[in-house]
Design a protein around this motif. Structure first.
Motif, PDB file in Angstrom:
ATOM      1  N   LYS A  15      48.898  44.041  48.855  1.00 44.12           N
ATOM      2  CA  LYS A  15      49.608  43.316  49.916  1.00 44.12           C
ATOM      3  C   LYS A  15      51.074  43.114  49.536  1.00 44.12           C
ATOM      4  O   LYS A  15      51.344  42.698  48.409  1.00 44.12           O
ATOM      5  CB  LYS A  15      49.002  41.915  50.086  1.00 44.12           C
ATOM      6  CG  LYS A  15      47.671  41.893  50.773  1.00 44.12           C
ATOM      7  CD  LYS A  15      47.120  40.484  50.774  1.00 44.12           C
ATOM      8  CE  LYS A  15      46.817  40.025  49.367  1.00 44.12           C
ATOM      9  NZ  LYS A  15      46.223  38.730  49.232  1.00 44.12           N
ATOM     10  N   ALA A  28      45.287  46.689  38.788  1.00 45.60           N
ATOM     11  CA  ALA A  28      45.059  47.542  39.947  1.00 45.60           C
ATOM     12  C   ALA A  28      45.995  48.756  39.984  1.00 45.60           C
ATOM     13  O   ALA A  28      45.549  49.900  39.901  1.00 45.60           O
ATOM     14  CB  ALA A  28      45.219  46.721  41.227  1.00 45.60           C
ATOM     15  N   VAL A 149      39.852  48.332  42.231  1.00 41.71           N
ATOM     16  CA  VAL A 149      40.376  46.984  42.501  1.00 41.71           C
ATOM     17  C   VAL A 149      40.131  46.074  41.311  1.00 41.71           C
ATOM     18  O   VAL A 149      39.374  46.400  40.404  1.00 41.71           O
ATOM     19  CB  VAL A 149      39.673  46.316  43.716  1.00 41.71           C
ATOM     20  CG1 VAL A 149      40.216  46.818  45.033  1.00 41.71           C
ATOM     21  CG2 VAL A 149      38.170  46.448  43.636  1.00 41.71           C
ATOM     22  N   ASP A 152      38.288  40.272  41.528  1.00 44.86           N
ATOM     23  CA  ASP A 152      38.258  39.352  42.678  1.00 44.86           C
ATOM     24  C   ASP A 152      38.026  40.060  44.013  1.00 44.86           C
ATOM     25  O   ASP A 152      37.790  39.402  45.017  1.00 44.86           O
ATOM     26  CB  ASP A 152      39.578  38.553  42.734  1.00 44.86           C
ATOM     27  CG  ASP A 152      40.798  39.458  42.853  1.00 44.86           C
ATOM     28  OD1 ASP A 152      40.730  40.619  42.408  1.00 44.86           O
ATOM     29  OD2 ASP A 152      41.818  39.019  43.401  1.00 44.86           O
ATOM     30  N   GLN A 153      38.101  41.370  44.000  1.00 42.98           N
ATOM     31  CA  GLN A 153      37.942  42.107  45.257  1.00 42.98           C
ATOM     32  C   GLN A 153      36.552  42.732  45.412  1.00 42.98           C
ATOM     33  O   GLN A 153      36.275  43.409  46.405  1.00 42.98           O
ATOM     34  CB  GLN A 153      39.008  43.210  45.355  1.00 42.98           C
ATOM     35  CG  GLN A 153      40.430  42.689  45.394  1.00 42.98           C
ATOM     36  CD  GLN A 153      40.704  41.873  46.644  1.00 42.98           C
ATOM     37  OE1 GLN A 153      40.330  42.248  47.748  1.00 42.98           O
ATOM     38  NE2 GLN A 153      41.348  40.720  46.471  1.00 42.98           N
ATOM     39  N   VAL A 186      40.692  45.193  31.723  1.00 40.79           N
ATOM     40  CA  VAL A 186      41.805  44.491  32.392  1.00 40.79           C
ATOM     41  C   VAL A 186      41.321  43.781  33.639  1.00 40.79           C
ATOM     42  O   VAL A 186      42.073  43.555  34.560  1.00 40.79           O
ATOM     43  CB  VAL A 186      42.963  45.448  32.745  1.00 40.79           C
ATOM     44  CG1 VAL A 186      43.667  45.897  31.508  1.00 40.79           C
ATOM     45  CG2 VAL A 186      42.485  46.629  33.563  1.00 40.79           C
ATOM     46  N   LYS A 196      43.958  32.960  35.270  1.00 42.42           N
ATOM     47  CA  LYS A 196      44.201  34.304  35.818  1.00 42.42           C
ATOM     48  C   LYS A 196      45.652  34.390  36.317  1.00 42.42           C
ATOM     49  O   LYS A 196      46.121  33.468  36.982  1.00 42.42           O
ATOM     50  CB  LYS A 196      43.239  34.523  37.004  1.00 42.42           C
ATOM     51  CG  LYS A 196      43.470  35.804  37.731  1.00 42.42           C
ATOM     52  CD  LYS A 196      42.765  35.834  39.071  1.00 42.42           C
ATOM     53  CE  LYS A 196      43.323  36.994  39.831  1.00 42.42           C
ATOM     54  NZ  LYS A 196      43.426  37.040  41.196  1.00 42.42           N
TER      55      LYS A 196
HETATM   56  P1  ADP Z   1      47.745  37.579  43.447  1.00 38.48           P
HETATM   57  O1  ADP Z   1      46.540  36.833  42.949  1.00 38.48           O
HETATM   58  O2  ADP Z   1      48.856  37.467  42.490  1.00 38.48           O
HETATM   59  O3  ADP Z   1      48.142  37.171  44.858  1.00 38.48           O
HETATM   60  P2  ADP Z   1      46.715  39.921  44.725  1.00 38.48           P
HETATM   61  O4  ADP Z   1      45.584  39.118  45.291  1.00 38.48           O
HETATM   62  O5  ADP Z   1      47.804  40.365  45.640  1.00 38.48           O
HETATM   63  O6  ADP Z   1      47.346  39.103  43.516  1.00 38.48           O
HETATM   64  O7  ADP Z   1      46.090  41.174  43.969  1.00 38.48           O
HETATM   65  C1  ADP Z   1      46.473  42.548  44.102  1.00 38.48           C
HETATM   66  C2  ADP Z   1      45.600  43.406  43.205  1.00 38.48           C
HETATM   67  O8  ADP Z   1      45.831  43.094  41.831  1.00 38.48           O
HETATM   68  C3  ADP Z   1      44.089  43.205  43.441  1.00 38.48           C
HETATM   69  O9  ADP Z   1      43.400  44.435  43.303  1.00 38.48           O
HETATM   70  C4  ADP Z   1      43.704  42.248  42.352  1.00 38.48           C
HETATM   71  O10 ADP Z   1      42.350  42.358  41.999  1.00 38.48           O
HETATM   72  C5  ADP Z   1      44.624  42.667  41.208  1.00 38.48           C
HETATM   73  N1  ADP Z   1      44.944  41.508  40.369  1.00 38.48           N
HETATM   74  C6  ADP Z   1      45.647  40.412  40.739  1.00 38.48           C
HETATM   75  N2  ADP Z   1      45.781  39.543  39.725  1.00 38.48           N
HETATM   76  C7  ADP Z   1      45.124  40.096  38.679  1.00 38.48           C
HETATM   77  C8  ADP Z   1      44.898  39.688  37.330  1.00 38.48           C
HETATM   78  N3  ADP Z   1      45.380  38.538  36.857  1.00 38.48           N
HETATM   79  N4  ADP Z   1      44.169  40.489  36.535  1.00 38.48           N
HETATM   80  C9  ADP Z   1      43.695  41.672  36.989  1.00 38.48           C
HETATM   81  N5  ADP Z   1      43.876  42.124  38.247  1.00 38.48           N
HETATM   82  C10 ADP Z   1      44.586  41.359  39.085  1.00 38.48           C
END
Ligand code: ADP
Ligand code: TRP
Length: 326
Positions: A15, A28, A149, A152-153, A186, A196
């Motif tokens: 995003k 990611a 991803v 969290d996804q 990771v 996180k």
């Molecule tokens: P944020 O939490 O900073 O808003 P996003 O939700 O936009 O990040 O995440 C974009 C991508 O990066 C997703 O695929 C997410 O799983 C990955 N991602 C975000 N933060 C982390 C993290 N701390 N460790 C590993 N992957 C992450």
């Protein structure tokens, strides 16, 4: 849709909601680059998803362009990757509507992102509520098999699978059931406070931050108060966790030893991390600067991505319309 040289179709998006941080990169974006030789990978800018939180026109425009530059700077090769803007396929919103009519409100209420918002007492927009359905359209429209991803996804990819199944059961075999692809080491990159790393926690190290911003973030990483000479457990240290991503061997082993035997203080460990970060980011910064100075090339890359993805999805959308009786 034909598979490019029989490669599996992979897809992911980010995003444009602000500058990416190293959690986004290692969790990611880096995977997209690592996969580009072996997969027919589709990478896009999830603009419609960003609109669930960004309603400032100029900020959105800027973040979209920044993300394109970031994608190119980290090494995505437009010759290998189908790189596009989500809004280049308005058909995705049509498919979202078709899916909306197949899923139920209680089923969507299970989504973590929606539950988290409402638990905080924030009223979710309909767009936020529908987020997983739009994401299913993103994934299913190009018939993606693999979705790289962060952890969290996972739920969103599971939901996309369920939607594919539901559509196929209702209208006949149409969509491929996708599988998430998580890089274990990771799966959660820690932020400067040990939680996180996330834009929403203000604990990020911005991937393309200025020297000053990077220095401030790294020197501000939270540690315990052990003295330099005391032995420390590297596995419990946020600074060391970031070393494992950035610092090459044999220096990484030396740092580990400095922790375990004592002798390496947190301040020095941070300084080494900072130095290594600058070395790690230097060629990507140069690449980013090149694209920044050549907007015509960036526009051309985006135009090609748009034509490419549209020619793939338009015939499929026609087929989907026929299947549902439109
Ligand atoms: P944020 O939490 O900073 O808003 P996003 O939700 O936009 O990040 O995440 C974009 C991508 O990066 C997703 O695929 C997410 O799983 C990955 N991602 C975000 N933060 C982390 C993290 N701390 N460790 C590993 N992957 C992450
Ligand atoms: N929801 C994802 C995130 O917050 C972004 C995204 C939108 C995405 N559509 C997608 C990721 C499709 C993978 C596949 O990071």
């Amino acid at each position: 849709m034909n598979k490019k040289n029989n490669k599996k179709i992979a897809l992911s998006g980010v995003k444009p909601t602000g500058r990416p941080h190293i959690g986004n990169y290692f969790g990611a974006m880096k995977q997209f680059v690592d996969m580009q030789d072996d997969f027919d990978i589709h990478v896009f800018i999830a603009e419609y998803h960003a609109m669930t939180t960004v309603q400032d026109k100029d900020a959105l425009k800027e973040s979209i362009y920044d993300l394109v530059l970031d994608y190119l700077a980290i090494g995505l090769d437009p010759e290998k990757v189908t790189l596009y803007r989500q809004s280049d396929i308005p058909e995705l919103t049509e498919l979202t509507w078709i899916f909306n009519c197949l899923v139920t409100v209680p089923w969507l209420e299970r989504a973590h992102a929606f539950k988290d918002r409402t638990a905080k007492g924030i009223e979710a927009s309909v767009g936020l509520f529908d987020y997983p359905v739009l994401m299913a359209a993103d994934i299913l429209m190009p018939k993606s098999e693999i979705v790289p991803v962060g952890k969290d996804q996972i739920q969103h990819v599971e939901m996309a699978r369920e939607i594919a199944r539901k559509f196929n059961n209702t209208y006949g075999d149409t969509f491929v059931e996708p599988q998430e692809y998580i890089v274990e080491s990771v799966e959660t990159v820690p932020g400067t406070d040990g939680q996180k790393m996330s834009k929403s926690y203000g604990n990020t190290i911005p991937l393309f931050g200025t020297d000053k911003e990077i220095k401030k973030a790294i020197m501000g990483i939270v540690t315990d108060s052990k003295l330099p000479e005391e032995p420390k457990n590297p596995e419990e240290c946020n600074v060391f966790a970031l070393h494992t991503l950035i610092t090459p061997e044999p220096q990484l082993s030396e740092i580990r030893e400095g922790y375990e035997k004592g002798g390496l203080g947190y301040g020095d460990s941070k300084k080494l991390l900072l130095e290594n970060y600058f070395a790690f980011i230097s060629s990507m910064r140069e690449k980013r600067k090149y694209f920044e100075e050549n907007p015509g090339i960036v526009r051309q890359i985006l135009d090609e991505g748009k034509n490419n993805i549209q020619s793939k999805v338009r015939p499929f959308m026609k087929e989907i319309r026929e299947k549902v009786g439109l």
